[in-house]
Motif scaffolding. Structure first.
Motif, PDB file in Angstrom:
ATOM      1  N   VAL A 234       0.850  -1.192   0.000  1.00  0.00           N
ATOM      2  CA  VAL A 234       0.000   0.000   0.000  1.00  0.00           C
ATOM      3  C   VAL A 234       0.881   1.237   0.000  1.00  0.00           C
ATOM      4  N   SER A 235       0.538   2.178  -0.869  1.00  0.00           N
ATOM      5  CA  SER A 235       1.227   3.466  -0.925  1.00  0.00           C
ATOM      6  C   SER A 235       0.173   4.558  -0.983  1.00  0.00           C
ATOM      7  N   GLY A 236      -0.032   5.248   0.120  1.00  0.00           N
ATOM      8  CA  GLY A 236      -1.072   6.269   0.168  1.00  0.00           C
ATOM      9  C   GLY A 236      -2.445   5.659  -0.051  1.00  0.00           C
ATOM     10  N   ASP A 237      -3.167   6.179  -1.029  1.00  0.00           N
ATOM     11  CA  ASP A 237      -4.510   5.678  -1.342  1.00  0.00           C
ATOM     12  C   ASP A 237      -4.493   4.541  -2.350  1.00  0.00           C
ATOM     13  N   HIS A 238      -3.321   4.088  -2.735  1.00  0.00           N
ATOM     14  CA  HIS A 238      -3.211   3.085  -3.791  1.00  0.00           C
ATOM     15  C   HIS A 238      -2.592   1.781  -3.294  1.00  0.00           C
ATOM     16  N   LEU A 239      -2.900   0.732  -4.020  1.00  0.00           N
ATOM     17  CA  LEU A 239      -2.193  -0.536  -3.883  1.00  0.00           C
ATOM     18  C   LEU A 239      -1.306  -0.699  -5.112  1.00  0.00           C
ATOM     19  N   VAL A 240      -0.070  -1.066  -4.893  1.00  0.00           N
ATOM     20  CA  VAL A 240       0.871  -1.293  -5.989  1.00  0.00           C
ATOM     21  C   VAL A 240       1.109  -2.789  -6.107  1.00  0.00           C
ATOM     22  N   LEU A 241       0.905  -3.308  -7.298  1.00  0.00           N
ATOM     23  CA  LEU A 241       1.087  -4.718  -7.600  1.00  0.00           C
ATOM     24  C   LEU A 241       2.344  -4.877  -8.452  1.00  0.00           C
ATOM     25  N   ASP A 242       3.223  -5.779  -8.050  1.00  0.00           N
ATOM     26  CA  ASP A 242       4.511  -5.984  -8.724  1.00  0.00           C
ATOM     27  C   ASP A 242       4.588  -7.442  -9.172  1.00  0.00           C
ATOM     28  N   LEU A 243       4.602  -7.673 -10.485  1.00  0.00           N
ATOM     29  CA  LEU A 243       4.605  -9.014 -11.057  1.00  0.00           C
ATOM     30  C   LEU A 243       5.902  -9.222 -11.835  1.00  0.00           C
ATOM     31  N   ARG A 244       6.551 -10.368 -11.611  1.00  0.00           N
ATOM     32  CA  ARG A 244       7.852 -10.598 -12.244  1.00  0.00           C
ATOM     33  C   ARG A 244       7.963 -12.011 -12.794  1.00  0.00           C
ATOM     34  N   SER A 245       8.795 -12.134 -13.817  1.00  0.00           N
ATOM     35  CA  SER A 245       9.146 -13.434 -14.377  1.00  0.00           C
ATOM     36  C   SER A 245      10.626 -13.422 -14.728  1.00  0.00           C
ATOM     37  N   GLU A 246      11.335 -14.490 -14.351  1.00  0.00           N
ATOM     38  CA  GLU A 246      12.759 -14.605 -14.626  1.00  0.00           C
ATOM     39  C   GLU A 246      13.020 -15.913 -15.375  1.00  0.00           C
ATOM     40  N   ASP A 247      13.773 -15.821 -16.451  1.00  0.00           N
ATOM     41  CA  ASP A 247      14.178 -17.019 -17.193  1.00  0.00           C
ATOM     42  C   ASP A 247      15.451 -16.697 -17.957  1.00  0.00           C
ATOM     43  N   ASP A 248      16.569 -17.152 -17.425  1.00  0.00           N
ATOM     44  CA  ASP A 248      17.873 -16.844 -18.034  1.00  0.00           C
ATOM     45  C   ASP A 248      18.011 -17.396 -19.441  1.00  0.00           C
ATOM     46  N   ASP A 249      17.235 -18.438 -19.750  1.00  0.00           N
ATOM     47  CA  ASP A 249      17.372 -19.087 -21.056  1.00  0.00           C
ATOM     48  C   ASP A 249      16.399 -18.538 -22.096  1.00  0.00           C
ATOM     49  N   ALA A 250      15.578 -17.566 -21.724  1.00  0.00           N
ATOM     50  CA  ALA A 250      14.563 -17.053 -22.648  1.00  0.00           C
ATOM     51  C   ALA A 250      15.204 -16.217 -23.753  1.00  0.00           C
ATOM     52  N   ASP A 251      14.606 -16.270 -24.922  1.00  0.00           N
ATOM     53  CA  ASP A 251      15.075 -15.461 -26.043  1.00  0.00           C
ATOM     54  C   ASP A 251      14.534 -14.036 -25.923  1.00  0.00           C
TER      55      ASP A 251
END
Length: 278
Positions: free
Chosen positions: A100-117
């Motif tokens: 939560v930041s002030g009046d907002h919710l911050v959503l953080d989505l990640r994907s990691e793949d060292d072998d991806a092109d």
């Protein structure tokens, strides 16, 4: 030679004020910066700004890419439309985070793949992915489940990604409509490298979305008069973007998700069977 990194930010609700625009310009001499957008890339070195701080203070959506397999999407949504308690069951280590930041919710989505092109087309994904913000504000929780499911799928690529007892964890609440994703949700699934067989497996216990009980105009008309008066006054006071999100929330009937019943191990095993049958 350094890794290639791409940063993009987008302000959807309000353009940056001259003061905020000046603050953002101090962060990079090479970025393309306007009142609603910020784009920068690096072939060596790194960005001096803090993406988390930039989303909290200036922007509603952020996209990050690197040619060593990192993908990140951040979305800022009014907290009263998407409370942290609603999001919490879908959080998973560093891959699905929220705060939560002030009046907002911050959503953080990640994907990691060292072998991806590397795919240059990924740099064009921020706008289609930004539609997820409206969906989340309206009460559609499918993006959250997709993000959790994509994170689960990384365990097949890297068994060290989670603790040994992770496969005994139960899935979060399952939203309706996983078999009929919106364009933005399909884009998110691809962006987070969600295994299609895992999605097919998860969707078997997701009921179909029912047709709306009434047109949106009728649902809005049914709001109590004091609520409608308040929304109109806020629109006249310059809060039209926030009001639009609230109307989406009121006028989009979304069924409550069903309690999760399957374990991570069950989902992965059933997805493997689906994959073998294909």
């Amino acid at each position: 030679m350094g890794e290639y990194q791409y940063y993009e930010f987008l302000a959807l609700d309000h353009p940056l004020t001259p003061g905020k625009l000046a603050e953002v310009r101090e962060l990079s001499a090479s970025a393309e910066i306007g009142v609603t957008g910020f784009v920068d890339h690096y072939e060596s070195g790194d960005f001096d700004g803090d993406p988390r701080d930039m989303v909290e203070r200036y922007y509603d959506v952020h996209l990050y890419l690197s040619d060593y397999g990192s993908r990140q999407l951040m979305l800022r949504v009014p907290q009263k439309l998407l409370p942290l308690d609603t999001v919490r069951p879908y959080l998973l280590d560093e891959q699905v985070e929220a705060w939560v930041s002030g009046d907002h919710l911050v959503l953080d989505l990640r994907s990691e793949d060292d072998d991806a092109d590397w795919d240059e087309d990924d740099e064009r994904l921020l706008l289609p992915l930004s539609a997820l913000r409206d969906e989340l504000a309206s009460g559609d929780l499918r993006p959250l489940y997709l993000a959790w499911l994509a994170a689960v799928g990384t365990w097949e690529r890297d068994e060290d990604a989670f603790d040994d007892d992770f496969e005994a964890e139960t899935e979060p609440p399952v939203p309706a409509g996983l078999a009929a994703l919106t364009p933005a949700q399909r884009c998110l699934a691809d962006f987070l490298r969600l295994d299609p067989d895992l999605l097919t497996t998860a969707a078997t216990l997701s009921p179909a979305l029912a047709a709306p009980l009434a047109p949106q105009a009728d649902l809005i008309a049914a709001l109590p008069d004091p609520d409608k008066s308040s929304l109109l006054l806020r629109t006249a006071s310059g809060e039209a973007p926030e009001v639009r999100l609230e109307l989406l929330h009121h006028a989009t009937p979304v069924p409550s998700p069903a309690p999760g019943s399957r374990t991570v191990g069950t989902l992965l095993d059933e997805a493997a069977v689906t994959r073998q049958r294909a």
